[in-house]
Design a protein around this motif. Structure first.
Motif, PDB file in Angstrom:
ATOM      1  N   GLY A   1       0.814  -1.204   0.000  1.00  9.43           N
ATOM      2  CA  GLY A   1       0.000   0.000   0.000  1.00  9.43           C
ATOM      3  C   GLY A   1       0.848   1.255   0.000  1.00  9.43           C
ATOM      4  N   ASP A   2       1.886   1.273   0.848  1.00  7.26           N
ATOM      5  CA  ASP A   2       2.787   2.425   0.890  1.00  7.26           C
ATOM      6  C   ASP A   2       3.537   2.566  -0.431  1.00  7.26           C
ATOM      7  OD1 ASP A   2       1.969   2.805   3.469  1.00  7.26           O
ATOM      8  OD2 ASP A   2       3.790   2.001   4.394  1.00  7.26           O
ATOM      9  N   GLU A   3       3.964   1.411  -0.986  1.00  9.01           N
ATOM     10  CA  GLU A   3       4.689   1.435  -2.257  1.00  9.01           C
ATOM     11  C   GLU A   3       3.807   2.020  -3.358  1.00  9.01           C
ATOM     12  OE1 GLU A   3       6.958  -1.827  -5.153  1.00  9.01           O
ATOM     13  OE2 GLU A   3       5.231  -2.408  -3.946  1.00  9.01           O
ATOM     14  N   ARG A   4       2.567   1.560  -3.417  1.00  5.68           N
ATOM     15  CA  ARG A   4       1.665   2.028  -4.465  1.00  5.68           C
ATOM     16  C   ARG A   4       1.361   3.520  -4.312  1.00  5.68           C
ATOM     17  NH1 ARG A   4      -1.957  -0.797  -7.753  1.00  5.68           N
ATOM     18  NH2 ARG A   4      -3.533   0.555  -8.697  1.00  5.68           N
ATOM     19  N   THR A   5       1.196   3.965  -3.057  1.00  8.28           N
ATOM     20  CA  THR A   5       0.922   5.375  -2.815  1.00  8.28           C
ATOM     21  C   THR A   5       2.070   6.250  -3.305  1.00  8.28           C
ATOM     22  OG1 THR A   5      -0.476   4.884  -0.893  1.00  8.28           O
ATOM     23  CG2 THR A   5       0.471   7.098  -1.027  1.00  8.28           C
ATOM     24  N   ALA A   6       3.304   5.834  -3.022  1.00 11.28           N
ATOM     25  CA  ALA A   6       4.479   6.600  -3.456  1.00 11.28           C
ATOM     26  C   ALA A   6       4.572   6.646  -4.973  1.00 11.28           C
ATOM     27  CB  ALA A   6       5.738   5.991  -2.863  1.00 11.28           C
ATOM     28  N   ILE A   7       4.321   5.507  -5.626  1.00  6.79           N
ATOM     29  CA  ILE A   7       4.379   5.445  -7.090  1.00  6.79           C
ATOM     30  C   ILE A   7       3.325   6.357  -7.708  1.00  6.79           C
ATOM     31  CG2 ILE A   7       4.019   3.938  -9.087  1.00  6.79           C
ATOM     32  CD1 ILE A   7       5.192   1.658  -7.343  1.00  6.79           C
ATOM     33  N   GLU A   8       2.112   6.276  -7.203  1.00  4.66           N
ATOM     34  CA  GLU A   8       1.034   7.086  -7.768  1.00  4.66           C
ATOM     35  C   GLU A   8       1.266   8.572  -7.524  1.00  4.66           C
ATOM     36  OE1 GLU A   8      -2.421   5.349  -5.999  1.00  4.66           O
ATOM     37  OE2 GLU A   8      -2.626   3.810  -7.584  1.00  4.66           O
ATOM     38  N   ARG A   9       1.911   8.912  -6.399  1.00  2.00           N
ATOM     39  CA  ARG A   9       2.222  10.320  -6.130  1.00  2.00           C
ATOM     40  C   ARG A   9       3.189  10.868  -7.179  1.00  2.00           C
ATOM     41  NH1 ARG A   9       6.341  12.358  -3.220  1.00  2.00           N
ATOM     42  NH2 ARG A   9       6.790  10.330  -2.274  1.00  2.00           N
ATOM     43  N   PHE A  10       4.213  10.066  -7.516  1.00  2.00           N
ATOM     44  CA  PHE A  10       5.163  10.497  -8.536  1.00  2.00           C
ATOM     45  C   PHE A  10       4.499  10.558  -9.906  1.00  2.00           C
ATOM     46  CE2 PHE A  10       8.682   9.466  -5.575  1.00  2.00           C
ATOM     47  CZ  PHE A  10       9.450  10.598  -5.775  1.00  2.00           C
ATOM     48  N   MET A  11       3.627   9.607 -10.204  1.00  2.00           N
ATOM     49  CA  MET A  11       2.964   9.624 -11.511  1.00  2.00           C
ATOM     50  C   MET A  11       2.102  10.865 -11.666  1.00  2.00           C
ATOM     51  SD  MET A  11       1.972   5.663 -12.344  1.00  2.00           S
ATOM     52  CE  MET A  11       1.380   6.104 -13.979  1.00  2.00           C
ATOM     53  N   THR A  12       1.449  11.268 -10.579  1.00  2.00           N
ATOM     54  CA  THR A  12       0.641  12.490 -10.620  1.00  2.00           C
ATOM     55  C   THR A  12       1.524  13.720 -10.742  1.00  2.00           C
ATOM     56  OG1 THR A  12      -1.105  11.456  -9.285  1.00  2.00           O
ATOM     57  CG2 THR A  12      -1.058  13.872  -9.367  1.00  2.00           C
TER      58      THR A  12
END
Length: 498
Positions: free
Chosen positions: A374-385
């Motif tokens: 969950g933390d990994e996905r949140t960090a990835i999506e933050r960078f993608m945004t």
């Protein structure tokens, strides 16, 4: 009969989609012989897709019409387009590194002698002539793997010139070239234009368009939104057509108070680097200029631990660091974004998810070594945004993304490590003007947080616009040092050529 006499290439109503996403929607495109046409737009606008249809790499979805040299054509393979007189220099290098320069230039078209054997002497001679035309002192027998990215780009250009095509498509041809090499390429293009060849020139460097091109076609979100003479536009108008909004400051400089010394390099020698020394502070962008082969990339790799040091000392936050491997660089708080994202920055067949978090998995591991997804996905999506990555989701394979979006993933991968020192080697290569502005803003955010940023770039306005200081390299050594208020393009070039 040709309904549009005088046109070299005429496309009508071209559409293309991938996985249910429309990439091109009813696009018309026209090019005349002896014309240099700029084809521009943001990453993902459909430029490369349109040209891949023209060159037979992919088919269109719709029943569209394509006329070339007055005849209706349908290409189902790249070889058919080449035989018809169409050649393309792709944004991503397509060379075989274990073969020689001459072998790559003539691959699949090797000349034969009277005995039916490959005429290697002729291959070397004609390859040497092409390289001389591009003013490249490269041995035709030299393995491509031993060349810099810029030199490999020149080999790609030489290969395209060897085809003597009537239509030459250039997709970001100067991304790895310095101003001097770019000037040589422009001379070649103007010669081709004078010979009646048609040139489609794809570039995110707007200054090149005004210096070189006769006309411009702008794509946005798969639609053709503008077509006309370059002389009728200024840079602001061109940007508005591309991104649908105004961008007032392309190179936003952020003044920050000088922080403590973060990186110190003393007497560093490695492959392509000779006795280099400098310091860089937290909250500083230190730019590195130089011509092709000056040693900027080699220096960045040595500081990161990817190139073996022969001599020298490196300190991060005052502490000596011993760099024998990139993992040592990561452990010391150093991140490196390579100039060649395809070969060194990303795993093309893997997903955005895998690529972006690969080097930083320890950040997301709990006490038992289990990844907190969950933390990994949140960090990835933050960078993608933050980077405005255009993709179908974090599971999309990197190879399906445009070159600019791949560059954003490569940047995010490095920043995921929360480094102290960030080495950016051509960070905006293949990135459009809108995305560049976003990346520059992010770089300034990192600067404001006290990170030390080394910016290696062949884009002179980028260096002059963002850097607090600029070091110039030639022959693996530092030949010039300039504060922000002192640096000019003329001074930098004087040091770059020794």
């Amino acid at each position: 009969m040709d309904p549009n006499p005088g046109l070299l290439l005429d496309l009508q109503d071209v559409s293309k989609g991938f996985n249910g996403v429309t990439v091109l929607d009813g696009v018309d495109f026209h090019l005349r012989a002896g014309e240099v046409m700029a084809l521009i737009g943001e990453n993902g606008a459909g430029k490369s897709t349109l040209m891949r249809i023209v060159t037979g790499i992919i088919p269109p979805d719709s029943t569209s019409a394509m006329m070339f040299r007055g005849r209706s054509v349908t290409f189902t393979a790249p070889r058919q387009a080449i035989d018809a007189g169409i050649a393309m220099i792709h944004q991503e290098l397509n060379l075989l590194p274990h073969l020689s320069v001459a072998d790559n230039i003539w691959l699949g078209r090797e000349p034969l002698n009277r005995l039916g054997l490959i005429d290697r002497g002729r291959m070397r001679r004609e390859a040497a002539t092409l390289l001389q035309r591009l003013r490249q002192p490269i041995d035709p027998d030299q393995p491509v793997a031993s060349l810099s990215v810029g030199q490999q780009q020149m080999v790609e250009i030489a290969r395209a010139l060897s085809l003597n095509a009537e239509l030459l498509i250039m997709d970001e041809p100067t991304d790895a070239l310095t101003d001097v090499e770019t000037a040589v390429l422009f001379e070649v293009i103007r010669g081709l234009k004078a010979d009646g060849k048609g040139i489609v020139y794809i570039s995110h460097r707007l200054g090149e368009i005004f210096a070189l091109c006769d006309s411009v076609t702008v794509l946005r979100d798969g639609h053709m939104v503008h077509r006309g003479a370059v002389a009728d536009l200024d840079e602001a108008a061109l940007i508005r057509h591309m991104v649908g909004r105004s961008i007032t400051d392309q190179y936003p400089y952020l003044p920050c108070p000088a922080g403590p010394e973060r990186l110190a390099v003393d007497g560093l020698s490695a492959e392509g680097v000779n006795d280099v020394g400098f310091t860089a502070a937290g909250g500083e962008i230190l730019g590195f200029a130089g011509l092709m082969g000056a040693g900027r990339t080699e220096l960045g790799k040595a500081i990161f631990g990817a190139n073996r040091l022969r001599a020298g000392r490196i300190r991060v936050d005052g502490a000596d660091v011993r760099l024998r491997h990139p993992r040592d660089g990561v452990a010391a708080g150093i991140a490196y974004v390579p100039e060649d994202r395809k070969a060194e920055g990303l795993i093309q067949a893997h997903s955005i998810h895998t690529n972006m978090s690969l080097a930083a998995l320890n950040r997301f591991c709990g006490p038992a070594g289990v990844v907190r997804r969950g933390d990994e996905r949140t960090a990835i999506e933050r960078f993608m945004t933050a980077f405005s990555v255009k993709a179908h989701g974090i599971g999309a394979e990197v190879c399906t993304l445009s070159g600019g979006n791949q560059q954003k993933i490569s940047l995010a991968k490095a920043l995921m490590l929360s480094p102290k020192v960030v080495i950016l080697d051509e960070p905006t290569r293949g990135v459009d003007v809108g995305a560049r502005r976003e990346i520059y803003s992010l770089i300034n955010e990192l600067k404001a947080k006290g990170l030390c940023i080394l910016l290696m770039s062949s884009d002179m306005p980028e260096l002059l616009g963002l850097s607090d200081r600029i070091l110039v390299m030639a022959g693996g050594r530092i030949t010039g040092r300039f504060a922000r208020g002192e640096a000019t393009q003329e001074k930098i070039m004087a040091c770059a050529i020794g």
